[in-house]
Design a protein around this motif. Sequence first.
Motif, PDB file in Angstrom:
ATOM      1  N   ASP A 162       0.828  -1.218   0.000  1.00 40.41           N
ATOM      2  CA  ASP A 162       0.000   0.000   0.000  1.00 40.41           C
ATOM      3  C   ASP A 162       0.857   1.262   0.000  1.00 40.41           C
ATOM      4  O   ASP A 162       0.787   2.108   0.900  1.00 40.41           O
ATOM      5  CB  ASP A 162      -0.953   0.002   1.201  1.00 40.41           C
ATOM      6  N   ILE A 163       1.656   1.399  -1.030  1.00 32.66           N
ATOM      7  CA  ILE A 163       2.623   2.503  -1.088  1.00 32.66           C
ATOM      8  C   ILE A 163       2.054   3.751  -1.758  1.00 32.66           C
ATOM      9  O   ILE A 163       2.766   4.751  -1.906  1.00 32.66           O
ATOM     10  CB  ILE A 163       3.906   2.064  -1.834  1.00 32.66           C
ATOM     11  N   GLN A 164       0.790   3.728  -2.184  1.00 27.80           N
ATOM     12  CA  GLN A 164       0.207   4.905  -2.825  1.00 27.80           C
ATOM     13  C   GLN A 164       0.208   6.081  -1.843  1.00 27.80           C
ATOM     14  O   GLN A 164       0.150   5.891  -0.628  1.00 27.80           O
ATOM     15  CB  GLN A 164      -1.207   4.619  -3.327  1.00 27.80           C
ATOM     16  N   ASP A 165       0.260   7.293  -2.370  1.00 29.28           N
ATOM     17  CA  ASP A 165       0.406   8.490  -1.539  1.00 29.28           C
ATOM     18  C   ASP A 165      -0.807   8.754  -0.659  1.00 29.28           C
ATOM     19  O   ASP A 165      -0.715   9.507   0.316  1.00 29.28           O
ATOM     20  CB  ASP A 165       0.654   9.723  -2.414  1.00 29.28           C
ATOM     21  N   ASN A 166      -1.945   8.167  -0.981  1.00 35.64           N
ATOM     22  CA  ASN A 166      -3.163   8.382  -0.213  1.00 35.64           C
ATOM     23  C   ASN A 166      -3.873   7.050  -0.049  1.00 35.64           C
ATOM     24  O   ASN A 166      -4.079   6.324  -1.027  1.00 35.64           O
ATOM     25  CB  ASN A 166      -4.072   9.390  -0.943  1.00 35.64           C
ATOM     26  N   LEU A 167      -4.252   6.723   1.176  1.00 29.94           N
ATOM     27  CA  LEU A 167      -4.894   5.436   1.432  1.00 29.94           C
ATOM     28  C   LEU A 167      -6.269   5.332   0.781  1.00 29.94           C
ATOM     29  O   LEU A 167      -6.809   4.238   0.639  1.00 29.94           O
ATOM     30  CB  LEU A 167      -5.020   5.204   2.942  1.00 29.94           C
ATOM     31  N   PHE A 168      -6.837   6.470   0.382  1.00 23.65           N
ATOM     32  CA  PHE A 168      -8.154   6.473  -0.241  1.00 23.65           C
ATOM     33  C   PHE A 168      -8.050   6.652  -1.753  1.00 23.65           C
ATOM     34  O   PHE A 168      -8.949   7.204  -2.380  1.00 23.65           O
ATOM     35  CB  PHE A 168      -9.030   7.558   0.391  1.00 23.65           C
ATOM     36  N   ASN A 169      -6.966   6.191  -2.302  1.00 21.74           N
ATOM     37  CA  ASN A 169      -6.737   6.267  -3.742  1.00 21.74           C
ATOM     38  C   ASN A 169      -7.802   5.456  -4.488  1.00 21.74           C
ATOM     39  O   ASN A 169      -8.037   4.290  -4.191  1.00 21.74           O
ATOM     40  CB  ASN A 169      -5.337   5.703  -4.043  1.00 21.74           C
ATOM     41  N   GLN A 170      -8.460   6.100  -5.451  1.00 19.15           N
ATOM     42  CA  GLN A 170      -9.491   5.440  -6.249  1.00 19.15           C
ATOM     43  C   GLN A 170      -9.342   5.829  -7.714  1.00 19.15           C
ATOM     44  O   GLN A 170      -8.837   6.911  -8.026  1.00 19.15           O
ATOM     45  CB  GLN A 170     -10.902   5.845  -5.784  1.00 19.15           C
ATOM     46  N   THR A 171      -9.796   4.958  -8.586  1.00 17.79           N
ATOM     47  CA  THR A 171      -9.852   5.273 -10.006  1.00 17.79           C
ATOM     48  C   THR A 171     -11.247   5.010 -10.538  1.00 17.79           C
ATOM     49  O   THR A 171     -11.884   4.019 -10.184  1.00 17.79           O
ATOM     50  CB  THR A 171      -8.821   4.446 -10.808  1.00 17.79           C
ATOM     51  N   ARG A 172     -11.716   5.945 -11.381  1.00 23.06           N
ATOM     52  CA  ARG A 172     -12.988   5.772 -12.079  1.00 23.06           C
ATOM     53  C   ARG A 172     -12.723   5.117 -13.429  1.00 23.06           C
ATOM     54  O   ARG A 172     -11.785   5.490 -14.142  1.00 23.06           O
ATOM     55  CB  ARG A 172     -13.647   7.135 -12.327  1.00 23.06           C
ATOM     56  N   PHE A 173     -13.558   4.151 -13.768  1.00 16.83           N
ATOM     57  CA  PHE A 173     -13.500   3.493 -15.071  1.00 16.83           C
ATOM     58  C   PHE A 173     -14.852   3.666 -15.754  1.00 16.83           C
ATOM     59  O   PHE A 173     -15.890   3.601 -15.100  1.00 16.83           O
ATOM     60  CB  PHE A 173     -13.185   1.999 -14.919  1.00 16.83           C
ATOM     61  N   TRP A 174     -14.841   3.861 -17.054  1.00 14.25           N
ATOM     62  CA  TRP A 174     -16.083   3.953 -17.802  1.00 14.25           C
ATOM     63  C   TRP A 174     -16.299   2.707 -18.638  1.00 14.25           C
ATOM     64  O   TRP A 174     -15.340   2.155 -19.214  1.00 14.25           O
ATOM     65  CB  TRP A 174     -16.065   5.155 -18.735  1.00 14.25           C
ATOM     66  N   ILE A 175     -17.544   2.287 -18.710  1.00 13.90           N
ATOM     67  CA  ILE A 175     -17.965   1.274 -19.681  1.00 13.90           C
ATOM     68  C   ILE A 175     -18.506   2.043 -20.882  1.00 13.90           C
ATOM     69  O   ILE A 175     -19.501   2.769 -20.758  1.00 13.90           O
ATOM     70  CB  ILE A 175     -19.058   0.354 -19.104  1.00 13.90           C
ATOM     71  N   ILE A 176     -17.848   1.913 -22.011  1.00 15.08           N
ATOM     72  CA  ILE A 176     -18.242   2.675 -23.195  1.00 15.08           C
ATOM     73  C   ILE A 176     -18.761   1.741 -24.285  1.00 15.08           C
ATOM     74  O   ILE A 176     -18.459   0.544 -24.300  1.00 15.08           O
ATOM     75  CB  ILE A 176     -17.065   3.506 -23.752  1.00 15.08           C
TER      76      ILE A 176
END
Length: 281
Positions: A162-176
């Motif tokens: 868990d080395i990301q700079d923020n523990l609440f790191n999230q990514t949005r993905f789209w279904i296109i």
Amino acid sequence: MKVGYLGPKNSFTHQAAKSCFPENQLTSYQTIAACIHSVYQEEITYGVIPIENSLEGSVNDSIDRLFHLGDLVVLGEIVLPIKQQLLVANQTTRIEKILSHPQALAQSQQFLYEHYPTVPIEAVSSTTYAAEFIAQHPDLGLAAIASKKAATEYGLNILSADIQDNLFNQTRFWIISRKNQLLPLALGHLKKATLFITLANNQAGSLHKILECFAKRAIDLSKIESRPLKTSLGEYFFVLDLLYDDNEALILEAIEAVETIGGSVNYLGLYPLKTVLEEEL
């Protein structure tokens, strides 16, 4: 039915796609561009692409290609928690280079600065490719930033978790998909809408007039962002995300008002949102 995603297998986009579609329907693509163009050419029915990370912002390649191609819509959004791991092969005792996708490197830059300030960094096509490569070259002193899934898949050790700079790191993905398609699954009740808007001219107050079309109708904008039109310096299009509150008629009315004052609108659609919990991965 075929569903494309930015691969390879066990990439974060693969995890997002797998949370909605069966594994046997998924097809891996090496680049976002290849996935989007396959949807556009109707070689596949749906594509799952990253659109925005909570730490690093929008994935510009996704936004720009959707804008310039046209005829594509968003049918759903998947929000995935992103946990980055520093991976090494079993016999690695000294790290000579760290590989990962540019987004993962950016999301972990504070960790890298504090712990490996002098180690060379190399950007590669995906986090999973980085994991696969160091597994295939265990004698080169390489490390990768990738997911726990990738560590398991390629038999790698998690040197730092868990080395990301923020523990609440999230990514949005789209279904296109193309405009003539529907999504044969239920994602959730919360809905959003996205518009691409191009102004008729660069006159003072033009953007204010556009935004006023939504403000007058009490439509909540969750995001506004500009992207270069790639025509000449200083020319932009705008990305607007709207929160839906049983008001699609008002959204369509606002779009009509924007067009009346000279704006050009590409309505990517009204789509449901699914948030994936970490324990579901």
